[in-house]
Design an enzyme around this catalytic site. Structure first.
Site, PDB file in Angstrom:
ATOM      1  N   ARG A 114      28.880 -41.557 -72.607  1.00 20.40           N
ATOM      2  CA  ARG A 114      27.791 -40.961 -71.659  1.00 20.40           C
ATOM      3  C   ARG A 114      28.228 -41.006 -70.133  1.00 20.40           C
ATOM      4  O   ARG A 114      27.547 -40.537 -69.162  1.00 20.40           O
ATOM      5  CB  ARG A 114      26.452 -41.918 -71.664  1.00 20.40           C
ATOM      6  CG  ARG A 114      25.633 -41.799 -72.692  1.00 20.40           C
ATOM      7  CD  ARG A 114      24.084 -41.969 -72.352  1.00 20.40           C
ATOM      8  NE  ARG A 114      23.999 -43.395 -71.920  1.00 20.40           N
ATOM      9  CZ  ARG A 114      22.916 -43.874 -71.674  1.00 20.40           C
ATOM     10  NH1 ARG A 114      21.641 -43.133 -71.601  1.00 20.40           N
ATOM     11  NH2 ARG A 114      22.770 -45.035 -70.948  1.00 20.40           N
ATOM     12  N   ASP A 115      29.431 -41.394 -70.192  1.00 15.43           N
ATOM     13  CA  ASP A 115      29.971 -41.412 -68.462  1.00 15.43           C
ATOM     14  C   ASP A 115      31.561 -40.756 -68.564  1.00 15.43           C
ATOM     15  O   ASP A 115      32.244 -41.476 -67.755  1.00 15.43           O
ATOM     16  CB  ASP A 115      29.798 -42.450 -67.717  1.00 15.43           C
ATOM     17  CG  ASP A 115      29.741 -42.268 -66.266  1.00 15.43           C
ATOM     18  OD1 ASP A 115      29.470 -41.038 -65.774  1.00 15.43           O
ATOM     19  OD2 ASP A 115      30.045 -43.147 -65.631  1.00 15.43           O
ATOM     20  N   LEU A 116      31.698 -40.024 -69.306  1.00 12.50           N
ATOM     21  CA  LEU A 116      33.304 -39.472 -69.477  1.00 12.50           C
ATOM     22  C   LEU A 116      33.451 -38.584 -68.318  1.00 12.50           C
ATOM     23  O   LEU A 116      32.696 -37.800 -67.803  1.00 12.50           O
ATOM     24  CB  LEU A 116      33.513 -38.754 -70.870  1.00 12.50           C
ATOM     25  CG  LEU A 116      34.990 -38.174 -71.001  1.00 12.50           C
ATOM     26  CD1 LEU A 116      35.908 -39.337 -71.008  1.00 12.50           C
ATOM     27  CD2 LEU A 116      34.968 -37.131 -72.156  1.00 12.50           C
TER      28      LEU A 116
END
Length: 179
Positions: free
Chosen positions: A77-79
């Protein structure tokens, strides 16, 4: 902190930063993890785009790490470039603070959702449309983010831009990527 540690510790892959221990020292929580030397991809990108060979090598390593996460039913979710660490020995995916179980399936180890339904979390330049809308996410959310990172590695700029975060989110929802 506990959620991040459980997500990272649950996956063993050469391209994922290894977590050794999680604990408490008085009122302080800590994660003991692999010491990495090198720099975040974001620091490298500040000096300009990567060569084709660097783009391919980095992308394949991150995709391998994502495959390991997705196989366990987790979505990062936070690449983004600051969560991709370049070491002399390879690439490491770090920062699992926003990782959740995929909406597509339950591995039996589903992590508690830490955001309310409809909440938007992530980094605007790399967020997939379903993430922006606060809808259910799955592995494709990370694949979208990887596409944005690929564009930035190759061109030196993110595919969706604007002067404010709202403009970036709007461009990702309604615009065409700037290549």
């Amino acid at each position: 902190l506990w959620r991040e540690a459980r997500a990272a510790a649950g996956v063993n892959h050469p391209n994922i930063c290894q977590v050794f221990d999680v604990g408490e020292d008085g009122d302080d929580l800590f994660i003991a993890m692999e010491l990495l030397s090198g720099e975040p991809l974001s620091t490298r990108l500040a000096r300009g785009s990567l060569t084709v060979n660097e783009v391919c090598t980095t992308a394949l390593a991150v995709l391998g790490a994502l495959e390991a996460l997705h196989t366990r039913g987790l979505v990062h979710r936070d690449l983004k470039p600051s969560n991709i660490f370049l070491t002399p020995h390879g690439v490491k995916l770090v920062d699992f603070g926003l990782a959740v179980a995929s909406a597509a399936g339950d591995t039996g180890e589903t992590m508690a959702r830490v955001t309310a339904a409809g909440a938007v979390v992530g980094t605007p330049h790399y967020m997939a449309p379903e993430q922006i809308r606060g809808e259910a996410i799955d592995e494709r959310t990370d694949v979208f983010a990887m596409g944005a990172v690929l564009v930035e590695m190759a061109t030196g700029r993110t595919p969706f831009g604007g002067p404010t975060s709202i403009d970036v989110l709007h461009a990702a929802l309604h615009g065409e990527p700037r290549l």
